[in-house]
Design a protein around this motif. Sequence first.
Motif, short mmCIF file in Angstrom:
data_model
loop_
_atom_site.label_atom_id
_atom_site.label_comp_id
_atom_site.label_asym_id
_atom_site.label_seq_id
_atom_site.Cartn_x
_atom_site.Cartn_y
_atom_site.Cartn_z
N ASP A 243 -63.47 -21.41 -13.95
CA ASP A 243 -62.35 -21.35 -14.90
C ASP A 243 -61.57 -20.05 -14.85
O ASP A 243 -60.44 -19.99 -15.32
CB ASP A 243 -62.87 -21.55 -16.33
N SER B 79 -57.65 -18.95 -26.24
CA SER B 79 -57.77 -20.32 -25.74
C SER B 79 -59.23 -20.64 -25.40
O SER B 79 -60.09 -19.76 -25.34
CB SER B 79 -56.90 -20.51 -24.51
N LYS B 80 -59.49 -21.91 -25.15
CA LYS B 80 -60.85 -22.34 -24.81
C LYS B 80 -61.31 -21.71 -23.51
O LYS B 80 -62.47 -21.32 -23.38
CB LYS B 80 -60.91 -23.86 -24.70
N ARG B 81 -60.42 -21.62 -22.53
CA ARG B 81 -60.79 -21.01 -21.25
C ARG B 81 -61.12 -19.54 -21.42
O ARG B 81 -62.08 -19.03 -20.83
CB ARG B 81 -59.66 -21.19 -20.25
N GLU B 82 -60.33 -18.84 -22.25
CA GLU B 82 -60.60 -17.43 -22.51
C GLU B 82 -61.93 -17.27 -23.24
O GLU B 82 -62.71 -16.37 -22.93
CB GLU B 82 -59.47 -16.81 -23.32
N GLN B 83 -62.20 -18.15 -24.21
CA GLN B 83 -63.47 -18.12 -24.93
C GLN B 83 -64.64 -18.31 -23.97
O GLN B 83 -65.66 -17.63 -24.07
CB GLN B 83 -63.52 -19.21 -25.99
N ARG B 84 -64.50 -19.26 -23.04
CA ARG B 84 -65.57 -19.55 -22.09
C ARG B 84 -65.88 -18.33 -21.23
O ARG B 84 -67.04 -17.96 -21.04
CB ARG B 84 -65.18 -20.75 -21.23
N GLN C 55 -71.58 -18.75 -30.08
CA GLN C 55 -71.95 -20.07 -29.58
C GLN C 55 -73.44 -20.06 -29.34
O GLN C 55 -74.01 -19.06 -28.90
CB GLN C 55 -71.23 -20.35 -28.25
N HIS D 13 -67.46 -15.55 -23.32
CA HIS D 13 -68.85 -15.87 -23.66
C HIS D 13 -69.78 -15.56 -22.49
O HIS D 13 -70.86 -15.01 -22.67
CB HIS D 13 -68.96 -17.34 -24.07
N ASN E 2 -55.59 -15.34 -31.51
CA ASN E 2 -55.71 -16.66 -30.94
C ASN E 2 -56.19 -16.55 -29.49
O ASN E 2 -55.55 -15.90 -28.67
CB ASN E 2 -54.37 -17.39 -30.97
N VAL F 100 -64.74 -12.87 -29.54
CA VAL F 100 -65.39 -14.10 -29.07
C VAL F 100 -66.15 -14.75 -30.22
O VAL F 100 -66.75 -14.08 -31.05
CB VAL F 100 -66.32 -13.80 -27.88
N ARG F 101 -66.06 -16.08 -30.28
CA ARG F 101 -66.78 -16.82 -31.32
C ARG F 101 -68.23 -16.99 -30.91
O ARG F 101 -68.53 -17.19 -29.74
CB ARG F 101 -66.14 -18.20 -31.51
#
Length: 86
Positions: free
Chosen positions: A46, A4-9, A82, A12, A2, A79-80
């Motif tokens: 971020d 978070s969005k901030r970690e993903q950003r 994008q 990326h 799992n 990482v997903r």
Amino acid sequence: MNISKREQRVLHVLAQGGCIRHLREDDQRRISEVICVTRDGAVLSDCDLPLFRRLRQRGLIGSQGGAPYRISLKGRRAVRAQPDNR
């Protein structure tokens, strides 16, 4: 895993060639400030110290020889994908 969005950003940005520069305190070896820089030289607001510590603790970023932190192989896998909106 799992993330978070901030970690993903942040991951990326690092996957696209960015880095996290760190500053250490003079009297101690602890990292006191981090700055996430994109490959174009822009600063990502971020990324803060608690987020940096979470990424480093999970092994998603790493540094060698005092160089800026970059994404690790484990981070690339986490990482997903994008689309790049350039």
